[in-house]
Design an enzyme around this catalytic site. Sequence first.
Site, PDB file in Angstrom:
ATOM      1  CB  ILE A   1      -4.041  -4.551  -5.892  1.00  0.00           C
ATOM      2  CG1 ILE A   1      -3.923  -3.185  -5.201  1.00  0.00           C
ATOM      3  CG2 ILE A   1      -5.474  -4.820  -6.275  1.00  0.00           C
ATOM      4  CD1 ILE A   1      -4.443  -2.037  -6.056  1.00  0.00           C
ATOM      5  CG  ASP A   2       0.442  -8.238  -7.010  1.00  0.00           C
ATOM      6  OD1 ASP A   2       0.072  -8.859  -5.987  1.00  0.00           O
ATOM      7  OD2 ASP A   2       0.461  -8.739  -8.145  1.00  0.00           O
ATOM      8  CE  LYS A   3       7.432  -1.732  -3.853  1.00  0.00           C
ATOM      9  NZ  LYS A   3       8.854  -2.100  -3.690  1.00  0.00           N
TER      10      LYS A   3
ATOM     11  NE  ARG B   1       2.888  -9.486 -11.494  1.00  0.00           N
ATOM     12  CZ  ARG B   1       3.668  -9.330 -10.421  1.00  0.00           C
ATOM     13  NH1 ARG B   1       3.126  -9.154  -9.218  1.00  0.00           N
ATOM     14  NH2 ARG B   1       4.986  -9.367 -10.558  1.00  0.00           N
TER      15      ARG B   1
ATOM     16  CB  THR C   1      -1.148  -3.917  -9.196  1.00  0.00           C
ATOM     17  OG1 THR C   1      -0.480  -5.041  -9.775  1.00  0.00           O
ATOM     18  CG2 THR C   1      -2.501  -3.735  -9.865  1.00  0.00           C
TER      19      THR C   1
END
EC number: 5.4.99.-
Length: 307
Positions: A137-139, A238, A141
């Site tokens: 998962i993104d930084k 996103r 998130t």
Amino acid sequence: MNEQQVWTVEAKGATGRIDKWLAEQQEWSRSQVQDWLKAGHVEVDGRIVKPNYKMTGTESITVHIPEAVELEILPEDIPLDVVYEDSDVIVINKPKGMVVHPAAGHVSGTLVNALLHHCQDLSGINGVKRPGIVHRIDKDTSGLLMVAKNDLAHESLAQQLKDKTTERLYIALVHGEIPHELGTIEAPVGRDKNDRQRMTVTDKNSKAAVTHFRVLDRYEGFTVVECKLETGRTHQIRVHMRYIGFPLAGDPKYGPRKTMKMNGQALHAAVLGFEHPRTGEWLSFEAPLPEEMTFEISQLKKLELES
């Protein structure tokens, strides 16, 4: 110079800066290409040029791709919010701001550094940079992530992701008031040709992507939605929410800037479910919204009550 490979291309009809053009040809970042140009790894008709070299469309370009330097990934005593752990898997509630695995610019302070300190038995399928990491998962998130402690678990969890049998639900705060209760976004996601650090909905070099969403709450100018991933493309939620006109609040890459006092997008991996790789038991976990998101939503509620 140690060279892993040499890439040569005839740039017929190409125009503009060479660094931008090269980054569009391969899965390279523009900053990476610029570093190669500055180091003399790129030749145009046999001569070294600068990153701002303007192309004429008649060049023969050779890129000497340097051999990758293996990063030394060290264990770090970083606190982890462990939701579940046994001899096969760990489920972590990742905080916002933490990078999942080391990469250029982030060689320490990552989830992998913390995991290596927490336990020594992580699967080796993804190599030394991403031990145990099955999905990311993104930084910015927050939320639930499953990690494999051995290769058997890794293969099982990766196959479940491929077969779309895992459950992954995200909570997002988006700009705009979505008029309908349910929706499905089915639009291919690929790298943005104008910005290699961004993803976009495109038919070129893209992968199929499907996101289902359900409205949870509406406020003036905002909507809280639950998103269910059917696929797991980079920045999928996103990109998809921006594509339908409802970008995530706080998202510096895909949404309006500085609309809320948040560091990064309002997105949280709230529910994670999967079949245990050894026992076959269905496991399901929930993680509450982080304080930052809870605060912003409470402020929206407060404004609504006052109006």
